[in-house]
Design a protein around this motif. Structure first.
Motif, mmCIF file in Angstrom:
data_model
loop_
_atom_site.group_PDB
_atom_site.id
_atom_site.type_symbol
_atom_site.label_atom_id
_atom_site.label_comp_id
_atom_site.label_asym_id
_atom_site.label_seq_id
_atom_site.Cartn_x
_atom_site.Cartn_y
_atom_site.Cartn_z
ATOM 1 N N ARG A 491 83.760 40.007 79.054
ATOM 2 C CA ARG A 491 83.802 41.477 79.489
ATOM 3 C C ARG A 491 82.924 41.532 80.818
ATOM 4 O O ARG A 491 83.547 42.290 81.643
ATOM 5 C CB ARG A 491 82.674 42.127 78.381
ATOM 6 C CG ARG A 491 82.695 43.373 78.825
ATOM 7 C CD ARG A 491 83.607 44.231 78.207
ATOM 8 N NE ARG A 491 84.646 44.213 78.987
ATOM 9 C CZ ARG A 491 85.215 44.928 79.904
ATOM 10 N NH1 ARG A 491 84.163 45.891 80.343
ATOM 11 N NH2 ARG A 491 86.152 44.982 80.657
ATOM 12 N N GLU A 492 81.964 40.661 81.122
ATOM 13 C CA GLU A 492 81.642 40.852 82.771
ATOM 14 C C GLU A 492 82.410 40.118 83.499
ATOM 15 O O GLU A 492 82.670 40.935 84.548
ATOM 16 C CB GLU A 492 80.040 39.804 82.496
ATOM 17 C CG GLU A 492 79.297 39.981 84.110
ATOM 18 C CD GLU A 492 78.207 39.091 84.005
ATOM 19 O OE1 GLU A 492 77.598 39.079 85.240
ATOM 20 O OE2 GLU A 492 77.815 38.533 82.958
ATOM 21 N N ASP A 493 83.321 39.289 83.298
ATOM 22 C CA ASP A 493 84.325 38.687 84.210
ATOM 23 C C ASP A 493 85.464 39.796 84.390
ATOM 24 O O ASP A 493 85.953 40.094 85.557
ATOM 25 C CB ASP A 493 84.718 37.460 83.591
ATOM 26 C CG ASP A 493 83.727 36.129 83.584
ATOM 27 O OD1 ASP A 493 82.793 36.364 84.554
ATOM 28 O OD2 ASP A 493 83.869 35.207 83.058
ATOM 29 N N GLU A 494 85.781 40.453 83.061
ATOM 30 C CA GLU A 494 86.712 41.447 83.239
ATOM 31 C C GLU A 494 86.478 42.619 84.121
ATOM 32 O O GLU A 494 87.311 43.150 84.788
ATOM 33 C CB GLU A 494 87.274 41.813 81.764
ATOM 34 C CG GLU A 494 87.661 40.795 80.870
ATOM 35 C CD GLU A 494 88.158 41.142 79.612
ATOM 36 O OE1 GLU A 494 87.483 42.271 79.118
ATOM 37 O OE2 GLU A 494 88.824 40.506 78.751
ATOM 38 N N ASN A 495 85.228 42.853 84.041
ATOM 39 C CA ASN A 495 84.710 44.196 84.568
ATOM 40 C C ASN A 495 84.701 43.799 86.176
ATOM 41 O O ASN A 495 85.035 44.858 87.018
ATOM 42 C CB ASN A 495 83.344 44.621 84.059
ATOM 43 C CG ASN A 495 82.737 45.836 84.969
ATOM 44 O OD1 ASN A 495 81.979 45.908 85.665
ATOM 45 N ND2 ASN A 495 83.298 46.782 84.460
#
Length: 684
Positions: A491-495
């Protein structure tokens, strides 16, 4: 004896001879030999008595009759009590065995019922798990389909809204007519109309297409009412399409929410049912294990009761045999004594015994003390060589000491022998009682130990099961936390990627707007006018051609505007996707956290269960070790009993007989010292 007495009875009373006297003496000797040793030791014939010579013998025989009758009554009382004990124990154990067998049968039936129940619950739980899995899969499918429907709705709504905005913008640009200054705006709207015609050709009738085509072919002329009508029709169509798409979306959302709520309710109900089934199965399995152990304990008790009943039966049969033999022997003895009394108590016997016994009295008085000592010493020496060295010592004292001291020593030794007899009997009784009590205690402790071993195995299995479940829960919790950590990282990478894309899109929009502003400042100026060559003199040389805006400028600006709209749409789509991904992540994190908490609670419960099982195992092991220690102690006690009792019990009768023979020898020697005749000694 009976035939002899009849033969003598046939002779005349006045012709009683020495044969009759010998017969009478033999009767008396035979009767007296049956007297107990204690009575015999006390028997001393005093011929100086004024009574008839045979009176004491007859009285002794009658006393023997009374003692036999008393012994018979005691034997009968003992036999009745023993038979009562036999009946009570046989019936009680038979009843106990019957009840235990019925109990075993009932327990076996219960075990079968519990086994069937456990298998049924297992099948039902597996079926419920399959149904929950199907419902979960159906819910996942519905969620996936809903996401697809929502994506399609967003795409359709965006597309229709864009088309509606394009038609509205075109209509707005064409709505103002008759103003020369609006010509550039009209020209700028034509590319948009061309796009609308190309994109929605299927929606336009042939007349609408011809109307729009004719308008697009004109250079300056404003739109006709027919063109505006076509645009208004398209606007109405797009508006209706947008409303229909929204209505369909609302209907699909409602249907999904109803389906989702129903499926979640079914899943929760299924999970609850699975938990109930598994709990019922666990209770059934636990009860079945207890019942199986109870069957083993009851069967062991049946074996113990059967063994005890067999032992009681053997003891009772032995008692019956002894009672029959003792009764028969006592009856024969009573008959013999009665016949002897009848013979010895007659007048003829009294007269003849008086003459015969007076002779023995004279012989007795003529004996010297030295002869008595010699004979008594010889008797004790002979017995001492065979039996006890103490008799040899007593015989030696006879040669040294006087009569009183010798008699006193003989009495002391007889008392010591009698005490040894009594102590040995008490020791034997103690050994028999101790062996029996030790055997019963070993049986009870063995049964207790077997029960504790079974309980310890049950608790150990429960402990192993709890440890296995704890290990499984620990792995599941670690895996869930790992998945949550991976999801958080993703999720952090996608954000980060979303922030980068949004920044790029917004930078692109800034650049596009700057380009549009630059071009708009030139091409959209109100002062821009075409220079007409007709203003020059016709005779003058040709001037400039008409100055027109570049025909491609509006197309370029339209393309820039379209790209700008596309980047804005991409930004909106990216923002929507980011929100959707964030919501999905939050839902996943929430569900995973709840699952972790539930499993941690289950792990905590299993930890308590394991602690309880460990406590039960330790307590049961201590109890089992205590029972084993008790059994070891009983075994040691049994070994000690064997060490102190085996020789006594094996040689009990031999020792009793030998000691009685010693007592008889002492009695005989003492009678000799008292001046008893050979006949009197034989009687005793």
């Amino acid at each position: 004896l009976g035939s002899s007495s009849l033969a003598h009875a046939e002779r005349p009373r006045h012709r009683l001879s020495e044969e009759m006297m010998a017969f009478a003496r033999s009767i008396m000797l035979a009767a007296l030999l049956r007297l107990p040793s204690v009575q015999a030791s006390k028997l001393v014939l005093d011929f100086s008595d004024t009574k008839r010579p045979t009176t004491k013998v007859v009285e002794l025989l009658k006393g023997m009759q009374a003692e036999l009758e008393a012994e018979g009554e005691k034997d009968e009382e003992t036999y009745d009590k023993f038979k009562c004990w036999c009946t009570e124990n046989t019936e009680a154990k038979s009843k106990s065995v019957d009840e235990a067998q019925k109990k075993v049968k009932d327990l076996q039936n219960r075990v079968q019922i519990l086994l069937a129940k456990s298998q049924r619950l297992k099948t039902e739980a597996e079926k419920s798990e399959d149904e929950v899995a199907k419902d979960t899969a159906a819910l996942d499918t519905a969620i996936h389909l809903r996401n697809q429907q929502n994506a399609e709705f967003n795409d359709d709504a965006k597309r229709i809204t864009a088309d509606l905005d394009a038609v509205t913008n075109a209509g707005t640009a064409l709505a103002v007519t008759g103003n020369f200054l609006q010509v550039p705006a009209i020209q700028a709207a034509k590319p948009a109309l061309q796009q609308i015609m190309s994109k929605h050709s299927a929606r336009l009738s042939n007349n609408d297409k011809e109307t729009l085509d004719a308008f697009l072919q004109q250079d300056v002329a404003g739109p006709s009412d027919s063109v505006m009508g076509v645009l208004d029709g398209l606007k109405d169509d797009f508006t209706a399409d947008l409303e229909k798409v929204k209505s369909d979306e609302a209907t699909q959302v409602k249907q999904f929410e109803e389906l989702s709520a129903a499926k979640k309710e079914q899943i929760q109900a299924g999970i609850k049912q699975i938990e109930n089934k598994k709990e019922e199965k666990a209770n059934a399995d636990e009860e079945r294990a207890h019942k199986k152990q109870e069957i083993k304990d009851t069967q062991a008790q049946i074996v113990a009761d059967a063994d005890f009943a067999a032992e009681v039966k053997a003891q009772c049969a032995e008692m019956d045999s002894q009672w029959e033999e003792r009764s028969k022997t006592r009856a024969e003895e009573m008959v013999a004594i009665s016949k002897a009394v009848g013979i010895l108590d007659s007048e003829e016997a009294h007269d003849n015994f008086a003459k015969s016994l007076s002779f023995f009295q004279e012989v007795q008085e003529s004996k010297t003390s030295s002869a008595q000592l010699k004979e008594a010493s010889a008797t004790l020496q002979a017995a001492g060589k065979r039996l006890d060295s103490r008799l040899l010592t007593l015989a030696l004292r006879m040669k040294i000491d006087k009569f009183p001291k010798v008699k006193e020593a003989m009495d002391d030794m007889a008392a010591a022998l009698k005490k040894e007899q009594k102590d040995e009997i008490e020791q034997k009784d103690f050994c028999v009682k101790s062996f029996r009590e030790n055997q019963l205690e070993q049986q009870e402790e063995t049964q207790e130990k077997d029960t504790l071993v079974a309980k310890e195995a049950t608790f150990s299995n429960a402990l192993k099961a709890a440890e296995a479940e704890m290990e499984s829960l620990t792995k599941e919790i670690a895996e869930l936390k790992k998945q949550l950590q991976l999801a958080s990282q993703n999720r952090e990478d996608e954000n980060k990627e979303f922030q980068s894309v949004i920044a790029e899109q917004r930078q692109t929009q800034i650049l596009l707007k700057q380009a549009l502003d630059v071009m708009g400042k030139f091409y959209n100026k109100n002062s821009l006018a075409q220079l007409d060559s007709s203003m020059a003199n016709s005779k003058a040389p040709p001037g400039f051609k008409d100055y027109k805006a570049n025909s491609k400028s509006f197309g370029v600006m339209g393309m820039l505007q379209q790209i700008l709209s596309d980047t804005a749409a991409m930004e909106a789509e990216g923002t929507r996707a980011e929100k959707s991904a964030q919501a999905a992540y939050e839902a996943f994190a929430k569900d995973t956290t709840a699952s972790v908490e539930k499993k941690e609670q289950a792990l905590s419960d299993k930890t308590e269960e394991k602690a309880k099982a460990e406590k039960d195992v330790v307590q049961t092991r201590k109890s089992r070790e205590g029972a084993e220690a008790e059994l070891a102690g009983l075994a040691d006690t049994q070994a000690q009993l064997h060490g102190s009792c085996d020789f006594l019990m094996t040689n009990f009768q031999i020792r009793q007989d030998a000691r009685q023979e010693e007592l008889d020898s002492i009695t005989k020697a003492k009678q000799i010292l008292n001046g008893a005749t050979f006949a009197e000694i034989q009687l005793n």
